[in-house]
Design a protein around this motif. Structure first.
Motif, PDB file in Angstrom:
ATOM      1  N   ASN A  66       5.721  -7.518 -11.363  1.00  0.00           N
ATOM      2  CA  ASN A  66       5.192  -7.460  -9.996  1.00  0.00           C
ATOM      3  C   ASN A  66       6.220  -6.976  -8.982  1.00  0.00           C
ATOM      4  N   PRO A  67       7.418  -7.552  -8.914  1.00  0.00           N
ATOM      5  CA  PRO A  67       8.389  -7.067  -7.921  1.00  0.00           C
ATOM      6  C   PRO A  67       8.747  -5.594  -8.101  1.00  0.00           C
ATOM      7  N   GLU A 126       0.842 -10.722  -5.215  1.00  0.00           N
ATOM      8  CA  GLU A 126       2.062 -11.118  -5.913  1.00  0.00           C
ATOM      9  C   GLU A 126       1.799 -11.696  -7.301  1.00  0.00           C
ATOM     10  N   GLY A 127       0.609 -11.451  -7.827  1.00  0.00           N
ATOM     11  CA  GLY A 127       0.252 -12.012  -9.124  1.00  0.00           C
ATOM     12  C   GLY A 127       0.113 -10.972 -10.206  1.00  0.00           C
ATOM     13  N   VAL A 128      -0.827 -11.222 -11.117  1.00  0.00           N
ATOM     14  CA  VAL A 128      -1.056 -10.365 -12.273  1.00  0.00           C
ATOM     15  C   VAL A 128      -2.556 -10.149 -12.440  1.00  0.00           C
ATOM     16  N   ALA A 129      -2.938  -8.970 -12.858  1.00  0.00           N
ATOM     17  CA  ALA A 129      -4.340  -8.676 -13.154  1.00  0.00           C
ATOM     18  C   ALA A 129      -4.610  -9.027 -14.615  1.00  0.00           C
ATOM     19  N   ASN A 179      -4.951  -1.096 -11.119  1.00  0.00           N
ATOM     20  CA  ASN A 179      -4.021  -2.151 -10.692  1.00  0.00           C
ATOM     21  C   ASN A 179      -2.583  -1.637 -10.616  1.00  0.00           C
ATOM     22  N   LEU A 180      -2.211  -0.695 -11.489  1.00  0.00           N
ATOM     23  CA  LEU A 180      -0.855  -0.152 -11.429  1.00  0.00           C
ATOM     24  C   LEU A 180      -0.653   0.691 -10.179  1.00  0.00           C
ATOM     25  N   LEU A 181      -1.667   1.463  -9.782  1.00  0.00           N
ATOM     26  CA  LEU A 181      -1.540   2.232  -8.539  1.00  0.00           C
ATOM     27  C   LEU A 181      -1.452   1.299  -7.342  1.00  0.00           C
ATOM     28  N   ALA A 182      -2.154   0.166  -7.423  1.00  0.00           N
ATOM     29  CA  ALA A 182      -2.116  -0.809  -6.332  1.00  0.00           C
ATOM     30  C   ALA A 182      -0.785  -1.542  -6.272  1.00  0.00           C
ATOM     31  N   GLY A 183      -0.062  -1.609  -7.407  1.00  0.00           N
ATOM     32  CA  GLY A 183       1.228  -2.287  -7.417  1.00  0.00           C
ATOM     33  C   GLY A 183       1.224  -3.648  -8.088  1.00  0.00           C
ATOM     34  N   LYS A 226      -8.069  -1.318  -3.589  1.00  0.00           N
ATOM     35  CA  LYS A 226      -8.016  -2.405  -2.606  1.00  0.00           C
ATOM     36  C   LYS A 226      -8.337  -3.775  -3.220  1.00  0.00           C
ATOM     37  N   HIS A 227      -9.045  -3.798  -4.369  1.00  0.00           N
ATOM     38  CA  HIS A 227      -9.359  -5.074  -5.010  1.00  0.00           C
ATOM     39  C   HIS A 227      -8.096  -5.808  -5.473  1.00  0.00           C
ATOM     40  N   PHE A 228      -7.008  -5.074  -5.655  1.00  0.00           N
ATOM     41  CA  PHE A 228      -5.766  -5.670  -6.143  1.00  0.00           C
ATOM     42  C   PHE A 228      -4.728  -5.813  -5.024  1.00  0.00           C
ATOM     43  N   MET A 229      -5.191  -5.742  -3.794  1.00  0.00           N
ATOM     44  CA  MET A 229      -4.306  -5.857  -2.645  1.00  0.00           C
ATOM     45  C   MET A 229      -4.846  -6.908  -1.685  1.00  0.00           C
ATOM     46  N   GLN A 230      -3.949  -7.471  -0.890  1.00  0.00           N
ATOM     47  CA  GLN A 230      -4.336  -8.450   0.114  1.00  0.00           C
ATOM     48  C   GLN A 230      -4.440  -7.772   1.471  1.00  0.00           C
ATOM     49  N   ARG A 231      -5.592  -7.873   2.074  1.00  0.00           N
ATOM     50  CA  ARG A 231      -5.782  -7.328   3.424  1.00  0.00           C
ATOM     51  C   ARG A 231      -5.341  -8.360   4.445  1.00  0.00           C
ATOM     52  N   VAL A 232      -4.559  -7.936   5.412  1.00  0.00           N
ATOM     53  CA  VAL A 232      -4.109  -8.849   6.466  1.00  0.00           C
ATOM     54  C   VAL A 232      -4.257  -8.161   7.815  1.00  0.00           C
ATOM     55  N   ALA A 233      -4.783  -8.886   8.783  1.00  0.00           N
ATOM     56  CA  ALA A 233      -4.878  -8.375  10.153  1.00  0.00           C
ATOM     57  C   ALA A 233      -3.568  -8.689  10.868  1.00  0.00           C
TER      58      ALA A 233
END
Length: 689
Positions: free
Chosen positions: A60-61, A154-157, A177-181, A502-509
């Motif tokens: 992940n890092p 910060e986790g794993v798929a 998921n790899l493109l998302a990081g 975007k499913h593998f990312m956290q959206r934050v305002a």
């Protein structure tokens, strides 16, 4: 034991950087065609908690630090490597019962997903995070605003996959998921996991992915969800019954773990009333049904299970489909001329026979034989072979087993409809599907069906003669479109291009002043602090330019001659620009300058004429004309560096460069914005000077 290249006699897991056979209950994996032993598998013996911690602490890092451009290039390199090894994968794929055509979809289709998501990097910035949509003003004075950004979780798929596509099922998910990081732990179905293992071995041996990016579980995976957290993502592909059990796992509920389910569904294909025998659409419908019955021996979550046809055409469809299916040669995929292979195993064969027998109580078999099948190069007593089966449901509103029981094999049921509304209602009786299709040349039928059926399907194919040559067909999910569906199909979605990432990312305002939001997003927000240098920004290299760097131009007073000259040059003689006598009742007080003249003049005002690092103008986006400009108005321009996107070199000879987005803000003598746009320039990097 004799083994095939890239596969071990004992099915292996890849956990925490090492290959291990696992332990626990032993089972034998058999060749679907010959019944011969392929390898021995073990049910467990893995420390799933340790595997997840390994992925979170190692993979992940490393992935999170990479930019989208770097991740995309990583996927491209991986795709190229796997393509160079594809012949080894084909040799193994035949042992799952798949033909060459079936294997092409699984192997090269899966690798194609890697290529597709590698190319998608161009839609993302050269950053580890993504700035989403437009900024949002939150105050009258413009000093307080909001924006949305997405960062990798910060986790794993955790991907739990079905047996029917051991390569595509893995690659289409990890590409995203790899493109998302995010790293992944993949758990294929054990019965075909030997092919997945071979691909993972090549991925790991290539050294292309960072350590901890990918792990493999080839056993049953019991307990794999016991250690997931809210930072993880779980995806599942398989039967709806298994999916419901996993979805209800206490750990998923307690930790609010995102769960995406893509389940087998009772997909349907409708023959339009206009598509009578003799029309191209009728022939296309028959060919599509035949292809979906025989491709992968019908073992596809997207296969057509219900063929819905006008009641006066049922006999015609039955005859035409029988004629097409009779051309299908069944047997050993390695035998010349074979067009349909085996089911994945004899256990699946018996299960399928039981399901068909149950369905046959209401819907008789009109083509095929449950017990007899003519084979080329294969023994029916050893392999998992079955004839294509077509059933007939003459009363589909009363005989509902067709809409409830899915026989997961080369099976489809024909049923009649009286009106298009009735056809739509029949498609909905499947209680949600991955895909539905309609064969029609009538635009009105296509629209009525699509809008009427859309609530119950994840994808709708409108098939006619215009798209037939290039159509990927009813059963082929595409990387840039969503794959999923409501209800029985699982209620989730995967792939879908940017949507899937975007499913593998956290959206934050994020909220703050324009300057602070600029600092966080690395995208200039209007109203943020600007900095000006003596040197014109078009004379500065890509690395030298700063977000917020601004150039203020001289002013220009617009004249009637400007308007006339631009009308003559452009050919734009719209009345508001050239005829002051026609303005009564309009929004304009007099002849108004062309919006495109204002932008063109702005370009002339901010462009530096001398040769420099700017290679070319790359394009224009988000242009708005916000206030009329009349003769006598004095305009000025502020050109601000808005965003920088580095580009990779396509070859050693290519120039190192990047794309710079500039905010072009044109104001009048009152200070109000009259036009605003974003232009893009291609700018050379300093190491090319």
């Amino acid at each position: 034991m004799k083994t095939t290249k890239n596969m071990s006699a004992i099915l292996q897991n890849y956990a925490m950087g090492e290959w291990t056979p696992g332990s626990g209950q032993e089972s034998q994996v058999l060749d679907a065609v010959t019944g011969e032993l392929i390898c021995t598998a073990y049910s467990g013996g893995l420390d799933f908690n340790a595997m997840m911690q390994y992925a979170r602490s190692k993979g992940n890092p490393a992935l999170r630090k990479m930019t989208f451009q770097e991740r995309g290039l990583m996927l491209k390199a991986l795709a190229l490597h796997l393509m160079s090894k594809k012949d080894d994968f084909y040799k193994l794929s035949y042992r799952t019962g798949a033909t060459r055509a079936d294997s092409w979809v699984d192997i090269e289709g899966g690798i194609g997903n890697l290529f597709a998501y590698a190319s998608l990097r161009r839609k993302f910035p050269d950053k580890p995070f993504y700035v989403e949509d437009e900024p949002i003003g939150l105050s009258k004075g413009g000093t307080f605003m909001g924006h949305h950004i997405l960062v990798p979780k910060e986790g794993v798929a955790v991907h739990i996959n079905a047996y029917n596509f051991p390569v595509w099922g893995m690659l289409e998910k990890i590409a995203v998921n790899l493109l998302a990081g995010m790293p992944a732990i993949v758990k294929p179905a054990p019965i075909t996991a030997f092919l997945t293992e071979a691909v993972v071995r090549e991925i790991i041996s290539s050294g292309i992915l960072p350590e901890g990016s990918l792990q493999l579980v080839t056993g049953t995976g019991e307990g794999i969800l016991d250690h997931v957290t809210y930072q993880d993502v779980v995806t599942f592909t398989g039967s709806a019954a298994t999916g419901r059990k996993l979805k209800a796992h206490p750990r998923l509920i307690e930790e609010s773990v995102p769960f995406t389910m893509e389940a087998d569904s009772l997909n349907s294909a409708v023959l339009g009333e206009d598509a009578v025998p003799g029309t191209p659409e009728f022939d296309l419908f028959i060919k599509e049904i035949r292809k979906e019955i025989t491709s992968k021996a019908g073992q596809k979550c997207t296969a057509i299970r219900r063929a819905i046809v006008p009641e006066n055409l049922v006999e015609d469809v039955q005859i035409a489909l029988g004629r097409e299916l009779s051309k299908t040669t069944i047997g050993n995929p390695l035998t010349e001329g074979v067009r349909m292979g085996a089911l994945v195993g004899r256990e699946q064969l018996q299960k399928l026979r039981n399901q068909i027998s149950e369905l046959a109580k209401q819907t008789p078999i009109i083509y095929g034989d449950l017990e007899k099948v003519d084979l080329l190069g294969a023994d029916p007593e050893k392999g998992a072979f079955i004839s294509p089966i077509v059933m007939l449901n003459q009363d589909p509103f009363r005989c509902t087993d067709t809409h409830e029981v899915e026989a997961f094999g080369p099976v489809a049921t024909i049923m009649p409809y009286k009106t298009l509304d009735e056809a739509i209602e029949l498609t909905k009786k499947g209680k949600g599907s991955l895909v539905s299709s309609i064969a029609t040349a009538d635009p009105k039928i296509a629209q009525d069906f699509t809008l009427g059926a859309a609530t119950h399907h994840g994808r709708i194919l409108v098939l006619n003669n215009e798209c037939a040559k290039e159509s990927t067909g009813h059963g082929s999910p595409m990387p840039m479109l969503i794959h999923g569906g409501p209800g029985r199909a699982g209620g989730g979605e995967e792939m879908g291009g940017i949507r899937g990432v975007k499913h593998f990312m956290q959206r934050v305002a994020i909220q703050g002043s324009p300057s602070m939001i600029t600092a966080v997003t690395e995208v200039y927000q209007k109203g943020a602090k600007q900095v000006e240098y003596d040197k014109h920004p078009f004379q500065r290299y890509f690395e030298e330019l700063e977000i917020g760097e601004t150039y203020t131009t001289h002013n220009h007073t617009v004249t009637e001659a400007d308007i006339v000259n631009f009308a003559n040059v452009s050919g734009d003689h719209f009345y508001a620009h050239v005829d002051a006598t026609s303005l009564e009742g309009t929004l304009f007080e007099g002849r108004v300058a062309h919006g495109y003249y204002i932008l063109s003049k702005a370009a002339g005002m901010f462009v530096h004429p001398k040769k420099g690092p700017v290679l070319l103008n790359y394009g224009l986006e988000e242009a708005r004309f916000t206030k009329p400009v009349y003769p006598g108005a004095t305009i000025g321009v502020k050109l601000t560096c808005k965003e920088k996107i580095s580009q990779e070199k396509r070859s050693e000879e290519d120039v190192a460069k990047g794309i710079v987005k500039w905010l072009v803000d044109v104001t009048d003598e009152t200070g109000e914005t009259v036009a605003i746009a974003t232009i893009m320039t291609m700018v050379k990097k300093k190491d090319q000077a």
